[in-house]
Scaffold this active site. Sequence first.
Site, PDB file in Angstrom:
ATOM      1  N   GLN A   1       5.546 -23.203 -14.484  1.00  0.00           N
ATOM      2  CA  GLN A   1       5.307 -24.924 -14.256  1.00  0.00           C
ATOM      3  C   GLN A   1       6.697 -25.435 -14.145  1.00  0.00           C
ATOM      4  O   GLN A   1       7.276 -25.997 -14.927  1.00  0.00           O
ATOM      5  CB  GLN A   1       4.737 -25.295 -15.569  1.00  0.00           C
ATOM      6  CG  GLN A   1       4.705 -26.912 -15.669  1.00  0.00           C
ATOM      7  CD  GLN A   1       3.314 -27.121 -14.560  1.00  0.00           C
ATOM      8  OE1 GLN A   1       2.444 -26.579 -14.618  1.00  0.00           O
ATOM      9  NE2 GLN A   1       3.420 -28.748 -14.363  1.00  0.00           N
TER      10      GLN A   1
ATOM     11  N   HIS B   1      10.664 -16.679 -11.913  1.00  0.00           N
ATOM     12  CA  HIS B   1       9.594 -17.002 -10.973  1.00  0.00           C
ATOM     13  C   HIS B   1      10.312 -17.788  -9.708  1.00  0.00           C
ATOM     14  O   HIS B   1       9.958 -17.248  -8.507  1.00  0.00           O
ATOM     15  CB  HIS B   1       8.652 -17.852 -11.738  1.00  0.00           C
ATOM     16  CG  HIS B   1       7.337 -17.939 -10.725  1.00  0.00           C
ATOM     17  ND1 HIS B   1       6.864 -16.761  -9.961  1.00  0.00           N
ATOM     18  CD2 HIS B   1       6.744 -19.151 -10.130  1.00  0.00           C
ATOM     19  CE1 HIS B   1       6.007 -17.353  -9.292  1.00  0.00           C
ATOM     20  NE2 HIS B   1       6.024 -18.537  -9.367  1.00  0.00           N
TER      21      HIS B   1
ATOM     22  N   LYS C   1      -4.332 -14.150   3.746  1.00  0.00           N
ATOM     23  CA  LYS C   1      -5.771 -14.365   3.471  1.00  0.00           C
ATOM     24  C   LYS C   1      -6.225 -14.921   4.484  1.00  0.00           C
ATOM     25  O   LYS C   1      -5.889 -16.009   5.035  1.00  0.00           O
ATOM     26  CB  LYS C   1      -5.628 -14.993   2.249  1.00  0.00           C
ATOM     27  CG  LYS C   1      -5.886 -14.619   0.875  1.00  0.00           C
ATOM     28  CD  LYS C   1      -5.972 -15.628  -0.162  1.00  0.00           C
ATOM     29  CE  LYS C   1      -5.572 -14.842  -1.489  1.00  0.00           C
ATOM     30  NZ  LYS C   1      -5.323 -16.013  -2.635  1.00  0.00           N
TER      31      LYS C   1
HETATM   32  C1  R5P Z   1       2.445 -16.250  -8.675  1.00  0.00           C
HETATM   33  O1  R5P Z   1       3.189 -17.104  -8.081  1.00  0.00           O
HETATM   34  C2  R5P Z   1       3.083 -15.077  -9.197  1.00  0.00           C
HETATM   35  O2  R5P Z   1       4.068 -14.543  -8.146  1.00  0.00           O
HETATM   36  C3  R5P Z   1       1.881 -13.885  -9.112  1.00  0.00           C
HETATM   37  O3  R5P Z   1       1.683 -13.560  -7.473  1.00  0.00           O
HETATM   38  C4  R5P Z   1       0.909 -14.460  -9.807  1.00  0.00           C
HETATM   39  O4  R5P Z   1       1.284 -15.004 -10.963  1.00  0.00           O
HETATM   40  C5  R5P Z   1      -0.106 -13.371  -9.943  1.00  0.00           C
HETATM   41  O5  R5P Z   1      -1.308 -13.897 -10.721  1.00  0.00           O
HETATM   42  P1  R5P Z   1      -2.586 -13.012 -11.124  1.00  0.00           P
HETATM   43  O6  R5P Z   1      -2.069 -11.688 -11.509  1.00  0.00           O
HETATM   44  O7  R5P Z   1      -3.204 -14.019 -11.997  1.00  0.00           O
HETATM   45  O8  R5P Z   1      -3.306 -12.882  -9.549  1.00  0.00           O
END
Ligand code: R5P
Length: 288
Positions: free
Chosen positions: A93, A125, A187
């Site tokens: 966030q 992140h 995608k």
């Molecule tokens: C997103 O911005 C992160 O880099 C990951 O791709 C994300 O947290 C993965 O999420 P999930 O395992 O829930 O698909």
Amino acid sequence: MFRKKTMKVICTEKSQILATSLAKALKTTVVDVKYSRFPDGEQYLITGELDDETIIVGSVVDNDSLVQLILLIDACDSSNIQLVLPYMGYARQDKRFRQGEPISARAVAHVLSRGVSEIITVNIHEKEVLNYFDVPARNISLAHDVGSYIKTLNLGNPLILAPDEGALTFAEHVASAGGWDFDYLEKTRLSGVEVKMAPKQLCAAARSVVIVDDIISTGGTISTASSMLYQQGAKDVFAACVHAVLTGGAYVHLMAAGIRSVICTDTIERGCSVISAAESIAAALKKC
Ligand code: R5P
């Protein structure tokens, strides 16, 4: 007479294994900490003897870990503190996406800056989050460590895939450890409910594929990608990440989607933590 400064490592409850490996890499010891709670549930801690310099290691994996970090920073105020945040929860966030929201990454960064001289994060992140700290902050990447581990699996010439374009640089760095091909999953929305995921440029057929990301949270992205890659003829699909958040049964979902193994580091300590961040963090600390 000049006395050489001495240093010790100290950690929150959920970062004990990494902190111990880090202390070993730095040829020092981990300070003993006793954690308990008051009858009303508030956390309490008391540390053993500190030295001039303290390296606090604590991943913000949950709210208790965040409170333990705040308390540890205060308890260690007689020494110079370097804070290592192997995983920084709340970092996703990092913006105000909607009016009325907090910038949680900023809020946490402000709280954790008070009383420390420097902060080291691991595959944070977004790099911009570093600017929210009120003290110098550096980020290190374990992409090469992930790549080195993949090498030990002897997968031949694996295809390293990022789950989206945003993670392509991470995939590129992982792939550079073995000179492997890399790409990202594109995608395509086929209908209101149907989505296709396939490598943007390369073909996964008959290849071992490793999907790499900074975080695996619900595992949703990688599970969907894995099933589709098998449909496209992939031989084996592996998942690798730095931070294995693995919320809501993610590990089981990944296995059900045919993932051969989940490879992760100990920034979040898990049964599948096969890579330690300790050496890379130690190298970063030595560079100060
Ligand atoms: C997103 O911005 C992160 O880099 C990951 O791709 C994300 O947290 C993965 O999420 P999930 O395992 O829930 O698909």
